[in-house]
Each structure stands twice: as C-alpha cells, then as structure tokens.
Design an enzyme around this catalytic site. Structure first.
Site, PDB file in Angstrom:
ATOM      1  N   ASP A 105      -2.232  -3.171  14.419  1.00 57.01           N
ATOM      2  CA  ASP A 105      -1.478  -3.924  13.429  1.00 57.01           C
ATOM      3  C   ASP A 105      -0.058  -4.144  13.937  1.00 57.01           C
ATOM      4  O   ASP A 105       0.564  -3.233  14.501  1.00 57.01           O
ATOM      5  CB  ASP A 105      -1.448  -3.166  12.096  1.00 57.01           C
ATOM      6  CG  ASP A 105      -1.142  -4.099  10.925  1.00 57.01           C
ATOM      7  OD1 ASP A 105      -1.450  -5.304  11.032  1.00 57.01           O
ATOM      8  OD2 ASP A 105      -0.610  -3.627   9.915  1.00 57.01           O
ATOM      9  N   HIS A 112      10.152  -9.850   6.720  1.00 58.83           N
ATOM     10  CA  HIS A 112       9.647  -8.543   6.301  1.00 58.83           C
ATOM     11  C   HIS A 112      10.416  -7.421   6.991  1.00 58.83           C
ATOM     12  O   HIS A 112      10.865  -6.457   6.344  1.00 58.83           O
ATOM     13  CB  HIS A 112       8.158  -8.441   6.623  1.00 58.83           C
ATOM     14  CG  HIS A 112       7.566  -7.097   6.343  1.00 58.83           C
ATOM     15  ND1 HIS A 112       7.422  -6.588   5.079  1.00 58.83           N
ATOM     16  CD2 HIS A 112       7.071  -6.136   7.188  1.00 58.83           C
ATOM     17  CE1 HIS A 112       6.866  -5.390   5.132  1.00 58.83           C
ATOM     18  NE2 HIS A 112       6.649  -5.093   6.404  1.00 58.83           N
ATOM     19  N   GLU A 178      -0.308  -4.986   2.003  1.00 57.47           N
ATOM     20  CA  GLU A 178       0.350  -5.839   2.970  1.00 57.47           C
ATOM     21  C   GLU A 178      -0.519  -7.069   3.169  1.00 57.47           C
ATOM     22  O   GLU A 178      -1.671  -6.965   3.615  1.00 57.47           O
ATOM     23  CB  GLU A 178       0.582  -5.108   4.300  1.00 57.47           C
ATOM     24  CG  GLU A 178       1.626  -4.012   4.183  1.00 57.47           C
ATOM     25  CD  GLU A 178       2.042  -3.417   5.505  1.00 57.47           C
ATOM     26  OE1 GLU A 178       3.117  -2.803   5.551  1.00 57.47           O
ATOM     27  OE2 GLU A 178       1.297  -3.573   6.495  1.00 57.47           O
ATOM     28  N   GLU A 180      -1.758 -10.041   5.076  1.00 49.34           N
ATOM     29  CA  GLU A 180      -1.765 -10.342   6.504  1.00 49.34           C
ATOM     30  C   GLU A 180      -2.903 -11.293   6.867  1.00 49.34           C
ATOM     31  O   GLU A 180      -3.844 -11.489   6.103  1.00 49.34           O
ATOM     32  CB  GLU A 180      -1.949  -9.055   7.320  1.00 49.34           C
ATOM     33  CG  GLU A 180      -0.926  -7.967   7.035  1.00 49.34           C
ATOM     34  CD  GLU A 180      -1.022  -6.814   8.024  1.00 49.34           C
ATOM     35  OE1 GLU A 180      -1.532  -7.042   9.152  1.00 49.34           O
ATOM     36  OE2 GLU A 180      -0.587  -5.703   7.680  1.00 49.34           O
ATOM     37  N   ASP A 212      -3.667  -4.643   4.555  1.00 49.69           N
ATOM     38  CA  ASP A 212      -3.452  -3.326   5.147  1.00 49.69           C
ATOM     39  C   ASP A 212      -2.810  -2.436   4.083  1.00 49.69           C
ATOM     40  O   ASP A 212      -1.583  -2.359   3.961  1.00 49.69           O
ATOM     41  CB  ASP A 212      -2.558  -3.440   6.382  1.00 49.69           C
ATOM     42  CG  ASP A 212      -2.511  -2.146   7.175  1.00 49.69           C
ATOM     43  OD1 ASP A 212      -3.547  -1.465   7.236  1.00 49.69           O
ATOM     44  OD2 ASP A 212      -1.449  -1.828   7.725  1.00 49.69           O
ATOM     45  N   ARG A 216       3.330   4.345   0.889  1.00 48.18           N
ATOM     46  CA  ARG A 216       4.703   4.347   1.385  1.00 48.18           C
ATOM     47  C   ARG A 216       5.349   5.733   1.362  1.00 48.18           C
ATOM     48  O   ARG A 216       6.191   6.037   2.219  1.00 48.18           O
ATOM     49  CB  ARG A 216       5.547   3.370   0.558  1.00 48.18           C
ATOM     50  CG  ARG A 216       5.067   1.922   0.606  1.00 48.18           C
ATOM     51  CD  ARG A 216       5.065   1.349   1.996  1.00 48.18           C
ATOM     52  NE  ARG A 216       4.722  -0.076   1.975  1.00 48.18           N
ATOM     53  CZ  ARG A 216       4.546  -0.816   3.055  1.00 48.18           C
ATOM     54  NH1 ARG A 216       4.651  -0.262   4.262  1.00 48.18           N
ATOM     55  NH2 ARG A 216       4.249  -2.098   2.950  1.00 48.18           N
ATOM     56  N   GLN A 219       3.895   7.588   4.296  1.00 47.76           N
ATOM     57  CA  GLN A 219       4.433   6.957   5.499  1.00 47.76           C
ATOM     58  C   GLN A 219       5.888   7.361   5.741  1.00 47.76           C
ATOM     59  O   GLN A 219       6.291   7.632   6.877  1.00 47.76           O
ATOM     60  CB  GLN A 219       4.337   5.433   5.358  1.00 47.76           C
ATOM     61  CG  GLN A 219       4.851   4.644   6.545  1.00 47.76           C
ATOM     62  CD  GLN A 219       4.801   3.145   6.304  1.00 47.76           C
ATOM     63  OE1 GLN A 219       4.356   2.680   5.261  1.00 47.76           O
ATOM     64  NE2 GLN A 219       5.257   2.370   7.260  1.00 47.76           N
ATOM     65  N   LYS A 232      -1.273   4.790   6.610  1.00 47.41           N
ATOM     66  CA  LYS A 232      -1.874   3.492   6.876  1.00 47.41           C
ATOM     67  C   LYS A 232      -3.377   3.556   7.133  1.00 47.41           C
ATOM     68  O   LYS A 232      -4.068   2.550   6.993  1.00 47.41           O
ATOM     69  CB  LYS A 232      -1.215   2.875   8.119  1.00 47.41           C
ATOM     70  CG  LYS A 232       0.226   2.494   7.938  1.00 47.41           C
ATOM     71  CD  LYS A 232       0.330   1.163   7.243  1.00 47.41           C
ATOM     72  CE  LYS A 232       1.731   0.608   7.330  1.00 47.41           C
ATOM     73  NZ  LYS A 232       1.808  -0.739   6.759  1.00 47.41           N
ATOM     74  N   THR A 236      -8.211  -0.481   5.325  1.00 48.05           N
ATOM     75  CA  THR A 236      -7.756  -1.837   5.617  1.00 48.05           C
ATOM     76  C   THR A 236      -8.898  -2.760   5.238  1.00 48.05           C
ATOM     77  O   THR A 236     -10.010  -2.608   5.755  1.00 48.05           O
ATOM     78  CB  THR A 236      -7.407  -2.014   7.106  1.00 48.05           C
ATOM     79  OG1 THR A 236      -6.360  -1.105   7.457  1.00 48.05           O
ATOM     80  CG2 THR A 236      -6.966  -3.437   7.396  1.00 48.05           C
ATOM     81  N   GLU A 337       8.644  -4.736  -0.934  1.00 47.70           N
ATOM     82  CA  GLU A 337       9.696  -5.755  -0.965  1.00 47.70           C
ATOM     83  C   GLU A 337       9.862  -6.353  -2.356  1.00 47.70           C
ATOM     84  O   GLU A 337      10.991  -6.576  -2.815  1.00 47.70           O
ATOM     85  CB  GLU A 337       9.363  -6.864   0.034  1.00 47.70           C
ATOM     86  CG  GLU A 337       9.349  -6.436   1.486  1.00 47.70           C
ATOM     87  CD  GLU A 337       8.716  -7.496   2.353  1.00 47.70           C
ATOM     88  OE1 GLU A 337       9.442  -8.382   2.823  1.00 47.70           O
ATOM     89  OE2 GLU A 337       7.472  -7.462   2.543  1.00 47.70           O
TER      90      GLU A 337
END
Length: 388
Positions: A105, A112, A178, A180, A212, A216, A219, A232, A236, A337
C-alpha cells in the site's frame, strides 16, 4: 441496461452460479459466462483454457497480448447481441476474483499526506523530506485482503500508554477507512530486473476499488519507527469486479505536477494519472467524493519504485494507491481527515454524528470514470460492515 456496464467497460469477476465456479464479464444487468461463450465462439489468439477456470489467475498470467485479444473478441461477439451465455447478475454470487500474492500500500496523495502532517505535527512542515522524491509505501498482509461484503471485525491491540506509563490494550476506538484504488498485477517479472514506468501496461491487468481499513489508535502507538503493522493488517476489502486497464484509456489525464522533478527511473511520459471520481458512503450518507486525478504519484511510478531494488512481481500482486484525498474538506478519503483527528464530528443524514466507525456501520466505496465513445464506466463497488 445498468449504466456504466456497457461494451466500453466489461469488468471481470469470479462468480458461483448453479454450483459452478465461473469467470465472467458484466454487461448491463447480465454476466457473460466466458467458458460457455468461448465454446460457442472460439476466441482468436486466446487459449480457451484460461477462460474455463474458477478465478482470473490464468487469464491474468497470460499477459497483455492475450488480454487485448480477449477484449477485442468480447466486444465483437457481444456487440452482435447473439450471445446465449448470459446470466442475470442477480443470480450469481461474486467471490475473490484472484488469489492475492503480495499486498503493498502506498501513500501517494499530496493532500492526504499534508493533512496528516498538519494533524499530527501542527508546528512542523507537513511533509517529511523524502515524500516528494519517492512514492512512500509499506508491505501489507495478503492473507487479510477480502472480497466486498465480508464483515470487518473490530481489531484489538496495544494503544498509547495511560498515566501509569503502560500501554493499554483493547478494541480499537478509532476505526477508520481509506478510499483507494487497487492495481492488480497479471504478468510476473524476473527477480533482479526492475520494471520501468513505460512497462506499466505490460504488467498491470486491471483496477479495483479498495478500502484499507485502519485502526488509528493502534497505528499511532506501533508505527514508530518501522511503520504500519497491526493497525493496518486486519482487513483490506476489494471489489470483486476488476476493470481492465485498457477500459480506462479514455480516463487518462496528466499528473497535477511534480516538484522537484523525480529521479530518472520515476519519469513518466504522457498522461499518467486517471480521472476516476470516488464516493464514500457511510450508512447511506455520501460523506466524501475523493478525486483520483489529484494524486501526486501515478500507478506507473509506484510500480517502478516497488521493483527498482530488483524485487519481482508475481501474478496476483496487489498494490493500493493510498488514501485518495482532494483539496476541499468534502473530498477527503479517510475519517481521520474528515473529523480532523477525531476533533470535529461530522453529521450523517439520519441525524447522528461520527468521528470514527461504530459497530454496525456500513461503508461503501463507489467510483465512475470516462470510457470510450463517451460512455461512463461504473467501477464495481466495495462494501463492508463493522462487527464487534
């Protein structure tokens, strides 16, 4: 006919129908059984055996000449309207379209990366020094890539220490998405021989929507100094529908601009970006519409960087674009975000608010792109529901 699934698109999938495992393409509200079609109308330049398999692996491995021949054959035969190999799409069950070999990834959106820098390092330069010189990425877990519709179990893990200095442990309370694109490798490469940006279309079979999922809080505690790991690697999700790379020729656009100029092995010629518009739906509310055309690093550059050290490609390798975000707040491709690090809750149509995902929440990614002859392509959606 369902919009976005015309002759200019013809996305591939692996399905189960009447107890049989087939590979198909979608045309409108139907799918086309490729083995049955090949039996009735033999495809020039294509070994019918690669179309009579339970998933897309053999076709992907056959290489770009076979991909092109199969696409021309399908468009010619299906344009005549005489195919008897049609099955209503509502009668098939989609499966994982291919066996994932490796998953990488990337982190290729300037917006971002800048947003995350501002959230986590508000008094410093948002971008780290290497970001404009190479497509930053990490190696993920192929075994946790799942097909759309698979429930996503809320992960547990270590989190930042409390007042006693010991890390906490428990279910993630900052579960995120996420938005993607995923790029699916068909043709392998030899170990020790880098793949240049000009060979992108020789190796990449197609494109899929990819979510994905990210924890957080897990992480944030684990990622220094080696980067993403358990935050992560738990899930996915990808769409079961793979849009052929050739179907996106009309969607190619120039990159927004790269400054400083990249090193020679990352130089691309011609339009290397794609005008693909995504939508992030959370429980029926469209919370964001990220534009892939805004991405700083192109998929050809990601592939070149991924192999420049001599790492080989395998059939079934999957690499993600990283979160797709635009410059406006309603174009951000992650809840991190959208909620600005969990400090600014956003509203859903049902009157509730979110910062991160709650149990029972369902996230669906959708996308459209321009196709040949003015046709709009609808990429296969990817969805997942959070369970405790």
């Amino acid at each position: 006919m369902s919009a976005g699934f015309g002759l200019a698109h013809l996305p591939y999938a692996a399905v189960t129908y009447a107890g049989r495992e087939l590979i198909v393409v979608r045309l409108g509200d139907d799918v086309i059984d490729l083995a049955a079609l090949a039996s009735a109308s033999p495809p020039p330049g294509v070994d019918p055996a690669v179309l009579a398999t339970p998933d897309l692996g053999a076709l992907m491995a056959a290489g770009p000449r076979v991909w092109a021949a199969a696409r021309t054959w399908l468009q010619d035969v299906l344009a005549s309207g005489t195919s008897t190999a049609r099955i209503p799409v509502a009668e098939v069950v989609t499966r994982m379209p291919f066996a994932v070999a490796d998953f990488v990834d990337f982190y290729a959106s300037l917006e971002h990366a800048s947003n995350l820098g501002r959230i986590f390092r508000p008094d410093a330069e948002p971008l780290l020094p290497n970001w404009r010189h190479l497509p930053v990425g990490y190696h993920g877990r192929a075994g946790t890539v799942v097909a759309s519709g698979t429930p996503v179990v809320r992960p547990s893990g270590q989190q930042r220490p409390g007042p006693d200095g010991r890390p906490g442990f428990g279910p993630s309370r900052a579960l995120d998405i996420e938005a993607e694109l995923g790029f699916v490798v068909g043709t392998p490469s030899e170990q020790g021989r880098p793949v240049g940006t000009d060979a992108f279309a020789d190796h990449v079979f197609g494109v899929t929507l990819l979510n994905d999922w990210s924890a957080r809080d897990i992480q944030a505690w684990e990622y220094v100094p080696l980067g993403p790991f358990l935050g992560k690697s738990f899930a996915t999700s990808i769409s079961p529908w793979i849009t052929p790379l050739a179907a996106l020729d009309a969607a190619r656009v120039p990159l927004p601009g790269q400054d400083p100029a990249p090193l020679d092995y990352l130089v691309v010629q011609g339009p290397a970006g794609y005008a693909i518009d995504l939508e992030v739906d959370l429980n029926g509310t469209a919370v964001s519409r990220p534009p892939y055309a805004a991405m700083y690093w192109s998929p050809a550059q990601m592939l070149a960087h991924m192999t420049v050290n001599g790492a080989s490609l395998r059939t079934g390798d999957l690499y993600g674009s990283g979160t797709i975000s635009g410059s406006e707040p309603n174009r951000r491709g992650s809840l991190l975000e959208l909620s600005w690090g969990g400090t600014e809750p956003f509203a859903l149509d049902d009157g509730s608010t979110r910062t991160y995902l709650e149990d029972g929440d369902t996230v669906t990614l959708r996308a459209t792109a321009p196709g040949a002859d003015g046709e709009v392509l609808t990429l296969g959606e990817v969805t997942g529901t959070i369970v405790g």
